[in-house]
Scaffold this motif. Structure first.
Motif, PDB file in Angstrom:
ATOM      1  N   MET A   1       0.841  -1.203   0.000  1.00  0.00           N
ATOM      2  CA  MET A   1       0.000   0.000   0.000  1.00  0.00           C
ATOM      3  C   MET A   1       0.875   1.251   0.000  1.00  0.00           C
ATOM      4  SD  MET A   1      -2.830   1.790   0.202  1.00  0.00           S
ATOM      5  CE  MET A   1      -4.147   0.628   0.577  1.00  0.00           C
ATOM      6  N   ASP A   2       0.659   2.101  -0.986  1.00  0.00           N
ATOM      7  CA  ASP A   2       1.362   3.387  -1.049  1.00  0.00           C
ATOM      8  C   ASP A   2       0.550   4.390  -0.230  1.00  0.00           C
ATOM      9  OD1 ASP A   2       2.724   5.682  -1.612  1.00  0.00           O
ATOM     10  OD2 ASP A   2       2.859   5.341  -3.771  1.00  0.00           O
ATOM     11  N   TRP A   3       0.843   4.482   1.072  1.00  0.00           N
ATOM     12  CA  TRP A   3       0.059   5.314   1.964  1.00  0.00           C
ATOM     13  C   TRP A   3       0.186   6.792   1.605  1.00  0.00           C
ATOM     14  CZ3 TRP A   3      -3.409   3.017   4.922  1.00  0.00           C
ATOM     15  CH2 TRP A   3      -3.203   1.679   5.259  1.00  0.00           C
ATOM     16  N   ALA A   6      -2.067   7.531  -1.342  1.00  0.00           N
ATOM     17  CA  ALA A   6      -3.482   7.487  -0.956  1.00  0.00           C
ATOM     18  C   ALA A   6      -3.874   8.731  -0.160  1.00  0.00           C
ATOM     19  CB  ALA A   6      -3.751   6.222  -0.141  1.00  0.00           C
ATOM     20  N   ILE A   7      -3.004   9.162   0.745  1.00  0.00           N
ATOM     21  CA  ILE A   7      -3.284  10.371   1.532  1.00  0.00           C
ATOM     22  C   ILE A   7      -3.377  11.585   0.629  1.00  0.00           C
ATOM     23  CG2 ILE A   7      -2.318  11.943   3.250  1.00  0.00           C
ATOM     24  CD1 ILE A   7      -1.179   9.491   4.681  1.00  0.00           C
ATOM     25  N   ILE A  61      -3.976   8.465  10.064  1.00  0.00           N
ATOM     26  CA  ILE A  61      -3.119   7.610   9.238  1.00  0.00           C
ATOM     27  C   ILE A  61      -1.692   8.158   9.217  1.00  0.00           C
ATOM     28  CG2 ILE A  61      -2.714   6.791   6.894  1.00  0.00           C
ATOM     29  CD1 ILE A  61      -5.791   6.821   6.522  1.00  0.00           C
ATOM     30  N   HIS A  64       0.239   7.484  12.392  1.00  0.00           N
ATOM     31  CA  HIS A  64       0.550   6.084  12.702  1.00  0.00           C
ATOM     32  C   HIS A  64       2.058   5.873  12.711  1.00  0.00           C
ATOM     33  CE1 HIS A  64      -0.368   1.854  13.108  1.00  0.00           C
ATOM     34  NE2 HIS A  64       0.439   1.571  12.103  1.00  0.00           N
ATOM     35  N   CYS A 214     -11.415   7.083   3.167  1.00  0.00           N
ATOM     36  CA  CYS A 214     -10.511   7.411   4.278  1.00  0.00           C
ATOM     37  C   CYS A 214     -10.755   6.494   5.472  1.00  0.00           C
ATOM     38  CB  CYS A 214     -10.681   8.872   4.689  1.00  0.00           C
ATOM     39  SG  CYS A 214     -10.117  10.063   3.449  1.00  0.00           S
ATOM     40  N   LEU A 217      -9.196   3.145   4.700  1.00  0.00           N
ATOM     41  CA  LEU A 217      -7.741   3.198   4.843  1.00  0.00           C
ATOM     42  C   LEU A 217      -7.331   3.155   6.310  1.00  0.00           C
ATOM     43  CD1 LEU A 217      -6.870   5.952   2.196  1.00  0.00           C
ATOM     44  CD2 LEU A 217      -6.302   3.518   2.055  1.00  0.00           C
ATOM     45  N   LEU A 221      -4.992   0.038   8.558  1.00  0.00           N
ATOM     46  CA  LEU A 221      -3.670   0.335   9.060  1.00  0.00           C
ATOM     47  C   LEU A 221      -3.059  -0.896   9.735  1.00  0.00           C
ATOM     48  CD1 LEU A 221      -4.008   3.889  10.694  1.00  0.00           C
ATOM     49  CD2 LEU A 221      -2.542   3.270   8.777  1.00  0.00           C
TER      50      LEU A 221
END
Length: 227
Positions: A1-3, A6-7, A61, A64, A214, A217, A221
């Motif tokens: 996952m490319d956090w 995504a954010i 997120i 985290h 969101c 996602l 986590l």
């Protein structure tokens, strides 16, 4: 996952949505609209709630596994007290509003309603038993205006938070650390369990889709790194 990707995708969508809400209200940076038509205020608030929930989950997120040195607890100097008046600054609220439960099961009466009481063998000449007429509560007109200062503050706060999510993530970590050190706290988790505030099972606006993404996602986590 490319956090990070995504954010950024959801942050861009939320910035566009918030910009549209600000345009609907019609206020510029540093200014405030005192009054708004009730219909406009209701519409903006209806879209602002899910937008705020989505931003909180983006912040969570980013926070985290973020390592931030907690601020030291310092006693308040003697002779000072906390003011309950708002300073007017645009500070984004990091925690979800909690649900209010009413377990009494009682129905709330309408404005101006009175209990129905029956008397036996009453004398109509006694003033106590004379019928009392109460002024009827007038229904608000659809085009009347209501105060909008608080709404403008929330729009400014969410706009500022979206401009600097890393700063809000550091605030989130410090907020969580302070709650963990408190002996008595109403709640310790910033995000309430269950559905987020403003969540709709059937999306009606783009912000509903963004909140759904969101929230998903946030739920995906990985466990925090305790090593």
């Amino acid at each position: 996952m490319d956090w990070a990707k995504a954010i950024e995708i959801n942050r861009t969508a939320l910035q566009r949505i918030v910009a549209g809400l600000i345009a609907m209200v019609g206020f510029a940076a540093g200014a405030t609209v005192e009054l708004l038509p009730r219909a406009v205020h209701r519409l903006v608030l209806d879209l602002l709630r899910p937008a705020e929930s989505a931003v909180r989950r983006l912040i969570a997120i980013m926070a985290h596994d973020l390592d931030v040195k907690p601020s030291a607890l310092r006693p308040m100097p003697a002779g000072l007290a906390l003011s309950r008046k708002s300073s007017g600054r645009a500070i984004f609220q990091l925690h979800d509003p909690r649900k209010r439960f009413d377990w009494s099961g009682r129905r709330r009466g309408k404005p101006g309603s009175v209990p129905r009481i029956t008397f036996l063998d009453f004398d109509p000449l006694i003033p106590l038993f004379q019928p009392t007429t109460l002024p009827s509560a007038s229904e608000p007109e659809p085009d009347d205006t209501i105060p909008a200062k608080r709404l403008c503050q929330r729009l400014a706060a969410i706009s500022s938070a979206l401009d600097d999510l890393p700063k809000q993530a550091r605030r989130f970590v410090r907020w969580t650390a302070r709650r963990a050190r408190m002996k008595e706290a109403k709640f310790r988790e910033a995000l309430r369990p269950g559905s987020p505030p403003g969540y709709r099972k059937r999306p009606r606006h783009e912000v509903d889709e963004v909140l759904r993404e969101c929230h998903a996602l946030f739920r995906d986590l990985p466990p925090p790194n305790t090593s």
